[in-house]
Motif scaffolding. Sequence first.
Motif, PDB file in Angstrom:
ATOM      1  N   ALA A 175      27.156  -2.265   7.708  1.00 30.77           N
ATOM      2  CA  ALA A 175      26.873  -2.475   5.949  1.00 30.77           C
ATOM      3  C   ALA A 175      28.251  -1.864   5.212  1.00 30.77           C
ATOM      4  CB  ALA A 175      25.678  -1.648   5.717  1.00 30.77           C
ATOM      5  N   VAL A 176      28.695  -2.948   4.298  1.00 29.31           N
ATOM      6  CA  VAL A 176      29.879  -2.544   3.445  1.00 29.31           C
ATOM      7  C   VAL A 176      29.324  -2.784   2.054  1.00 29.31           C
ATOM      8  CG1 VAL A 176      31.992  -3.152   2.733  1.00 29.31           C
ATOM      9  CG2 VAL A 176      31.289  -3.409   5.156  1.00 29.31           C
ATOM     10  N   ALA A 177      29.434  -1.680   1.495  1.00 28.08           N
ATOM     11  CA  ALA A 177      28.941  -1.512  -0.093  1.00 28.08           C
ATOM     12  C   ALA A 177      30.078  -1.601  -0.757  1.00 28.08           C
ATOM     13  CB  ALA A 177      28.126  -0.290  -0.332  1.00 28.08           C
ATOM     14  N   ASN A 178      30.037  -2.430  -1.793  1.00 33.52           N
ATOM     15  CA  ASN A 178      31.205  -2.724  -3.038  1.00 33.52           C
ATOM     16  C   ASN A 178      30.964  -1.765  -4.025  1.00 33.52           C
ATOM     17  OD1 ASN A 178      30.508  -5.887  -1.507  1.00 33.52           O
ATOM     18  ND2 ASN A 178      32.739  -4.981  -1.722  1.00 33.52           N
ATOM     19  N   ILE A 179      31.145  -0.521  -3.890  1.00 36.89           N
ATOM     20  CA  ILE A 179      30.917   0.554  -4.823  1.00 36.89           C
ATOM     21  C   ILE A 179      31.808   0.660  -5.785  1.00 36.89           C
ATOM     22  CG2 ILE A 179      29.450   1.825  -3.148  1.00 36.89           C
ATOM     23  CD1 ILE A 179      32.012   3.334  -2.609  1.00 36.89           C
ATOM     24  N   ARG A 180      31.561   1.401  -7.182  1.00 38.84           N
ATOM     25  CA  ARG A 180      32.520   1.476  -7.861  1.00 38.84           C
ATOM     26  C   ARG A 180      33.861   2.298  -7.927  1.00 38.84           C
ATOM     27  NH1 ARG A 180      28.398   3.276 -12.672  1.00 38.84           N
ATOM     28  NH2 ARG A 180      26.852   3.853 -10.731  1.00 38.84           N
ATOM     29  N   GLY A 181      35.030   2.116  -8.349  1.00 39.46           N
ATOM     30  CA  GLY A 181      36.147   2.544  -8.024  1.00 39.46           C
ATOM     31  C   GLY A 181      36.925   1.541  -7.477  1.00 39.46           C
ATOM     32  N   GLY A 182      36.316   0.418  -6.725  1.00 38.15           N
ATOM     33  CA  GLY A 182      37.076  -0.526  -6.224  1.00 38.15           C
ATOM     34  C   GLY A 182      37.449  -1.778  -7.243  1.00 38.15           C
ATOM     35  N   GLY A 183      37.867  -2.678  -6.822  1.00 40.46           N
ATOM     36  CA  GLY A 183      38.455  -3.946  -8.022  1.00 40.46           C
ATOM     37  C   GLY A 183      37.425  -5.167  -7.921  1.00 40.46           C
ATOM     38  N   GLU A 184      36.161  -4.954  -7.187  1.00 36.85           N
ATOM     39  CA  GLU A 184      35.620  -6.196  -6.926  1.00 36.85           C
ATOM     40  C   GLU A 184      34.942  -6.670  -8.424  1.00 36.85           C
ATOM     41  OE1 GLU A 184      35.123  -3.809  -3.215  1.00 36.85           O
ATOM     42  OE2 GLU A 184      35.092  -3.413  -5.458  1.00 36.85           O
ATOM     43  N   GLN A 216      31.958  10.781  -9.602  1.00 36.32           N
ATOM     44  CA  GLN A 216      30.600  10.942  -8.991  1.00 36.32           C
ATOM     45  C   GLN A 216      29.895   9.529  -8.745  1.00 36.32           C
ATOM     46  OE1 GLN A 216      29.466  13.655  -7.315  1.00 36.32           O
ATOM     47  NE2 GLN A 216      27.745  12.405  -6.748  1.00 36.32           N
ATOM     48  N   ASN A 217      30.099   8.678  -9.785  1.00 35.83           N
ATOM     49  CA  ASN A 217      29.633   7.198  -9.497  1.00 35.83           C
ATOM     50  C   ASN A 217      29.708   6.613  -8.293  1.00 35.83           C
ATOM     51  OD1 ASN A 217      28.605   7.409 -12.409  1.00 35.83           O
ATOM     52  ND2 ASN A 217      30.459   6.116 -13.083  1.00 35.83           N
ATOM     53  N   VAL A 218      30.922   7.034  -7.865  1.00 36.98           N
ATOM     54  CA  VAL A 218      31.388   6.503  -6.281  1.00 36.98           C
ATOM     55  C   VAL A 218      30.453   6.858  -5.188  1.00 36.98           C
ATOM     56  CG1 VAL A 218      33.326   6.237  -4.814  1.00 36.98           C
ATOM     57  CG2 VAL A 218      33.835   6.111  -7.186  1.00 36.98           C
ATOM     58  N   PHE A 219      30.138   8.299  -5.368  1.00 36.57           N
ATOM     59  CA  PHE A 219      29.466   8.841  -4.372  1.00 36.57           C
ATOM     60  C   PHE A 219      27.846   8.617  -4.756  1.00 36.57           C
ATOM     61  CE2 PHE A 219      32.604  12.365  -5.611  1.00 36.57           C
ATOM     62  CZ  PHE A 219      33.685  11.615  -4.878  1.00 36.57           C
ATOM     63  N   ASP A 220      27.465   8.451  -5.759  1.00 41.12           N
ATOM     64  CA  ASP A 220      25.977   7.997  -6.434  1.00 41.12           C
ATOM     65  C   ASP A 220      25.799   6.607  -5.613  1.00 41.12           C
ATOM     66  OD1 ASP A 220      25.454  10.600  -7.266  1.00 41.12           O
ATOM     67  OD2 ASP A 220      25.733   9.875  -9.472  1.00 41.12           O
ATOM     68  N   ASP A 221      26.931   5.752  -5.900  1.00 41.60           N
ATOM     69  CA  ASP A 221      26.604   4.433  -5.350  1.00 41.60           C
ATOM     70  C   ASP A 221      26.616   4.190  -3.621  1.00 41.60           C
ATOM     71  OD1 ASP A 221      26.992   3.562  -8.083  1.00 41.60           O
ATOM     72  OD2 ASP A 221      28.987   2.506  -7.520  1.00 41.60           O
ATOM     73  N   PHE A 222      27.243   5.131  -3.147  1.00 38.25           N
ATOM     74  CA  PHE A 222      27.349   5.011  -1.590  1.00 38.25           C
ATOM     75  C   PHE A 222      25.960   5.914  -1.335  1.00 38.25           C
ATOM     76  CE2 PHE A 222      29.475   6.137   2.339  1.00 38.25           C
ATOM     77  CZ  PHE A 222      29.856   4.808   2.800  1.00 38.25           C
ATOM     78  N   ILE A 223      25.488   6.895  -1.792  1.00 40.47           N
ATOM     79  CA  ILE A 223      24.271   7.337  -1.447  1.00 40.47           C
ATOM     80  C   ILE A 223      23.063   6.585  -1.584  1.00 40.47           C
ATOM     81  CG2 ILE A 223      22.486   9.123  -2.168  1.00 40.47           C
ATOM     82  CD1 ILE A 223      25.136  11.146  -2.768  1.00 40.47           C
ATOM     83  N   ALA A 224      23.117   5.662  -2.710  1.00 39.18           N
ATOM     84  CA  ALA A 224      22.038   4.601  -2.999  1.00 39.18           C
ATOM     85  C   ALA A 224      22.171   3.417  -1.910  1.00 39.18           C
ATOM     86  CB  ALA A 224      22.331   4.162  -4.449  1.00 39.18           C
ATOM     87  N   ALA A 225      23.383   3.173  -1.464  1.00 40.13           N
ATOM     88  CA  ALA A 225      23.396   2.204  -0.417  1.00 40.13           C
ATOM     89  C   ALA A 225      22.607   2.755   0.893  1.00 40.13           C
ATOM     90  CB  ALA A 225      24.824   1.992  -0.242  1.00 40.13           C
ATOM     91  N   ALA A 226      22.941   3.884   1.140  1.00 43.63           N
ATOM     92  CA  ALA A 226      22.265   4.529   2.310  1.00 43.63           C
ATOM     93  C   ALA A 226      20.585   4.522   2.386  1.00 43.63           C
ATOM     94  CB  ALA A 226      22.830   6.092   2.522  1.00 43.63           C
ATOM     95  N   GLU A 227      20.308   5.014   0.947  1.00 42.03           N
ATOM     96  CA  GLU A 227      18.746   5.187   0.667  1.00 42.03           C
ATOM     97  C   GLU A 227      18.229   3.623   0.881  1.00 42.03           C
ATOM     98  OE1 GLU A 227      17.423   7.690   0.685  1.00 42.03           O
ATOM     99  OE2 GLU A 227      18.221   9.086  -0.481  1.00 42.03           O
ATOM    100  N   TYR A 228      18.878   2.681   0.400  1.00 42.08           N
ATOM    101  CA  TYR A 228      18.445   1.173   0.494  1.00 42.08           C
ATOM    102  C   TYR A 228      18.398   0.812   2.033  1.00 42.08           C
ATOM    103  CZ  TYR A 228      18.412  -3.637   0.208  1.00 42.08           C
ATOM    104  OH  TYR A 228      17.986  -5.339   0.130  1.00 42.08           O
TER     105      TYR A 228
END
Length: 719
Positions: free
Chosen positions: A517-526, A541-553
């Motif tokens: 799984a590849v998450a296109n989290i904030r901090g990137g340019g997507e 911290q948004n970056v880490f929260d986005d990744f944590i939410a991906a794991a929870e999903y």
Amino acid sequence: MLLKRTLACAVLLALSGCSEPTNTSDQKEVKSSMNQVNSVVYPETKKGDVVDTYFGENVADPYRWLEDDMSAETADWVKAQNTATFSYLEQIPYRNKLKERLEKLMNYEKIGAPFEEGGYTYFYKNDGLQNQYVLYRSKGDEAPEVFLDPNKFSDDGTTSMSGLSFSKDGSLLAYQVSEGGSDWREIIVIDTHTKEQVEQALVDVKFSGIDWLGNEGFYYSSYDKPKGSELSAKTDQHKVYYHALGTSQDDDRVVFGDSEAQKHRYVGADVTDDGKYLLISASVSTSGNKLFIKDLSKENSDFVTVVGNSDSDTSVIDNDGEKLYLVTNLNAPNKKVVTVNANNPAPENWVDFISETDNVLSLSKGGDTFFANYMVDAISHVKQYNKQGELIREINLPGVGSARGFRGKKDQSTLFYSFTNYKTPGTTFSFDVSSGESKVYRESAIDFNSNDYTSEQVFYTSKDGTKVPMIITYKTGIKLDGSNPTILYGYGGFNASLTPSFSPINALWLEQGGVYAVANIRGGGEYGKDWHNAGTKMQKQNVFDDFIAAAEYLKDKKYTSKKRLALRGGSNGGLLVGAVMTQRPDLFQVALPAVGVLDMLRYHTFTAGAGWAYDYGTSEQSKEMFEYIKAYSPLHNVKAGVEYPATMVTTGDHDDRVVPSHSFKFAAELQAKQAGNNPTLIRIETNAGHGAGTPTSKVIDLYADMFGFTLYNMGVKEL
């Protein structure tokens, strides 16, 4: 002509009141004894008494001595850690099986798209398991010949070639050579007809392009060689030089960067295709650049400012005489193309050529046309435009994924591009510029059946309600019962976009029944500059929260469970994994931080690290910024008595991008404070750098170990 900005990140990333290490009598000596922890024998790592003071707060740095990459003591520590790590890895029953399968997956002929120079057709090729790609060429119907073989540069394959640049008529070639993965390089110039070196190599070149002025000479960039360790000492003032062919490097002229007014951390030079203009891009950080232009047709002409601040990213993609075509995100976060006269190039004179849209633009040129490659939720959509800014056509791509290429000279009638996604090996297509017809030029020969796998895009909700895309790839028909070994990968920084791409390495994971799984989290340019900025500085911290939410999903939807989930990331992605594992050690089973930025209080004191401040800020910037950074810095948030996931930190001893002491110190903290039964190892590749140019043999060994460690700690008994 696209300005080549070789920034220290692709790219990807002085303390006040600090005391120096001392050798006081109460300092602990290195112990020869070993501590056995949960079947892993860890070397005892001594602690020093270094304390730094930030805005009145004292912060201990007991492993500061590991920053000295020139000391015998650090070398002994590296050797002892590798002994412990490889003793553990050798116990994994299917380690060799993974290595053998990865060797087979990677053992196929790989050939790059052809390109024309000086009447020859050149292409890169790897027969299968060659450590480095070989450059071939042919003329007309003649059989291809080996032109340059980097595998002969060193016995172990750790010397690599990059930065290829042909002179205007193709009679000369300048290329860069890196030893052991270092960013410090040599430039070698050869006669393309005889293949003979024509002059002494240029040395001590770093973060450089090579751009020829006709056949007489070329521009390149570098820093003054630092005092102390060239692998870790700070490099701060980048300069552009002009080298006249046949002269000594000592006589090379500084073109830009030799004054305090021109001091920048990253400076790049480019010459327009017609040789009329020299372009200089100057940056203090990895985002934003100033842009200057000089008319080379006029003797002693001065540089003219195009953009005089670093608030945006702007480059010249092409010119027709005095008419410049620029790509910019100035007042256009998703980027647009503008035109301007070179005699009056300031932004107030710009005219929109390809307007900004809701999707992020990247631009290429070939066949005297432009190709606008838009990211739509990280997926490629490509449109072709003429020189009047009129849409010619939308390119009919072969599927949902990433298209790269569409580049060439103005007179080329045929261009090439590649197409791939997470389950589909890359295919090269030819493209007729006039008709728009695409044809398969070369298919991948890998032994992998993509029809057996599914790749789907989902959208999940992060902590603050932001919708984030993620692409999940797996073997078709798997049961969503929480039992699938899963790797969640992320980066989340420096405006870098993770677009779908096939890898034989990930194919190995998929074959074992793994989910990728590849998450296109904030901090990137997507989603453009706004998406990037939402993951920088005090929004990190948004970056880490986005990744944590991906794991929870992934767990909520039963793709996997805590015991079968691993997080992986490299460089800035190593910071991502380190931050998440210290914030949420309960979230997953295995952590794989690679070449990570892990000491956030001191990252800016090494090599070109100060240039990453756009994304991170620095611990010296303000009390507020110091406190924010310290709150997530992985090194400073390892706590005694906490059970952390099974961790294998990976780095290279010649990494002069993100120096290995980040990983050394983090691993030492984990080993000292880990409370549970999970191993905390560090695997240190010798004679290797940040990743680029790593020989195939080392890549195979690394990922066999990484996947073996991951599966073993997920409780997988056999494969």
